[in-house]
Write a protein that holds these residues in place. Sequence first.
Motif, PDB file in Angstrom:
ATOM      1  N   ARG A  84      -1.855   2.439   5.125  1.00  0.00           N
ATOM      2  CA  ARG A  84      -2.064   2.835   3.715  1.00  0.00           C
ATOM      3  C   ARG A  84      -3.520   3.206   3.471  1.00  0.00           C
ATOM      4  O   ARG A  84      -3.818   4.194   2.786  1.00  0.00           O
ATOM      5  CB  ARG A  84      -1.649   1.699   2.783  1.00  0.00           C
ATOM      6  N   LYS A  85      -4.434   2.401   4.030  1.00  0.00           N
ATOM      7  CA  LYS A  85      -5.861   2.658   3.820  1.00  0.00           C
ATOM      8  C   LYS A  85      -6.296   3.954   4.491  1.00  0.00           C
ATOM      9  O   LYS A  85      -7.122   4.687   3.963  1.00  0.00           O
ATOM     10  CB  LYS A  85      -6.694   1.482   4.343  1.00  0.00           C
TER      11      LYS A  85
ATOM     12  N   ASP B  74      -5.521   6.873   2.416  1.00  0.00           N
ATOM     13  CA  ASP B  74      -6.349   6.973   1.207  1.00  0.00           C
ATOM     14  C   ASP B  74      -7.744   7.533   1.473  1.00  0.00           C
ATOM     15  O   ASP B  74      -8.492   7.817   0.533  1.00  0.00           O
ATOM     16  CB  ASP B  74      -6.504   5.588   0.561  1.00  0.00           C
TER      17      ASP B  74
ATOM     18  N   LYS C 267     -10.615   9.843   1.790  1.00  0.00           N
ATOM     19  CA  LYS C 267     -10.860  11.192   1.274  1.00  0.00           C
ATOM     20  C   LYS C 267     -12.239  11.662   1.739  1.00  0.00           C
ATOM     21  O   LYS C 267     -13.245  11.034   1.439  1.00  0.00           O
ATOM     22  CB  LYS C 267     -10.760  11.209  -0.253  1.00  0.00           C
TER      23      LYS C 267
END
Length: 322
Positions: free
Chosen positions: A280-281, A284, A286
């Motif tokens: 999940r990290k 994320d 960006k």
Amino acid sequence: MVSVIIPLYNAQEYMQVCIESVQKQTYSDLQILLVDDGSSDNTLQLARKMALSDHRVHVITQNNAGPGAARNNGLAHCIGEFVCFVDSDDYLAPNAIQVMLDAMDKEIDVVQCRAEKVYSNGRKDSDVWGNDKISLSNFEAMKDYLYKSKPIVRFAVWAKLYRRTVTQGAEFPSIKNSEDVVFNAYVISKCRKILYIPEILYHATVRDLSLSHCPISEQKIMSSMLCNELLRELIESEPLYKPLVGRIYWSSITTMEALIEQLLESDLNNKNQIKQVVIRKCADIKIPYKTLSFKQKLFKSIFQMAPVCTAKVISLIKNVIS
């Protein structure tokens, strides 16, 4: 005067060797700050006993909050012109502080000496260090710090002598690991020059249960990501470091990949749960594409689509090469 900060946590078995190595320095104008981090053994009692026999030793107590908070507490009590940090299970060469002081001049704000790792079986290893003195400007030191896995200014705060003025305003963040990395980056940003000297003056004891060798965990992953965020904020806030922005963004990818490799090699009971957190990290993360090369853009896309598989392939390649 030099202020020496030693965080203590359940260190009764080895703290005496550490503290005595500071007390016996050939340079004697010292303020020795023992910061007990809520120990549950006899650490505090031993610290107070040592303070009774040496007026230079001062004991500070706090509730358990980790070594970073203990070092912040020590910094708040410093009165010396210079500061150094020593871990409670490590020790200094008898002339360590004097040699680093002698290397200081009016423009140098940090002196980094060579360190030696000491293992429980008696083996000693001085790692990969240069054999010559090296002087770095502010920008040179920060670039070296961000681009190398073993930079001239090492990530740990020990094996260094800091001019106290460059530590003022800098603090160790409230994270469970990598707090040294953030602190040193802020210090470098305030330095005029940094000097590396090749003398082995610091002896770092390697213990299986030390904080720096703790197994991978969700907490460690979160701390590493926060470390990257804090470094990115620092680099983006300084116009001088504009050429380094791409590197700090890229490190968020390489850090996560390294954490996944550690996770895959671990025997944690909740490995699958942590793996899902990592995935999940990774999704994320960006990064502005303009800061990346074509190869980095390609790797980022592949890694974010399949972080665990990518880490497995990289680990396999490393094993084949080695």
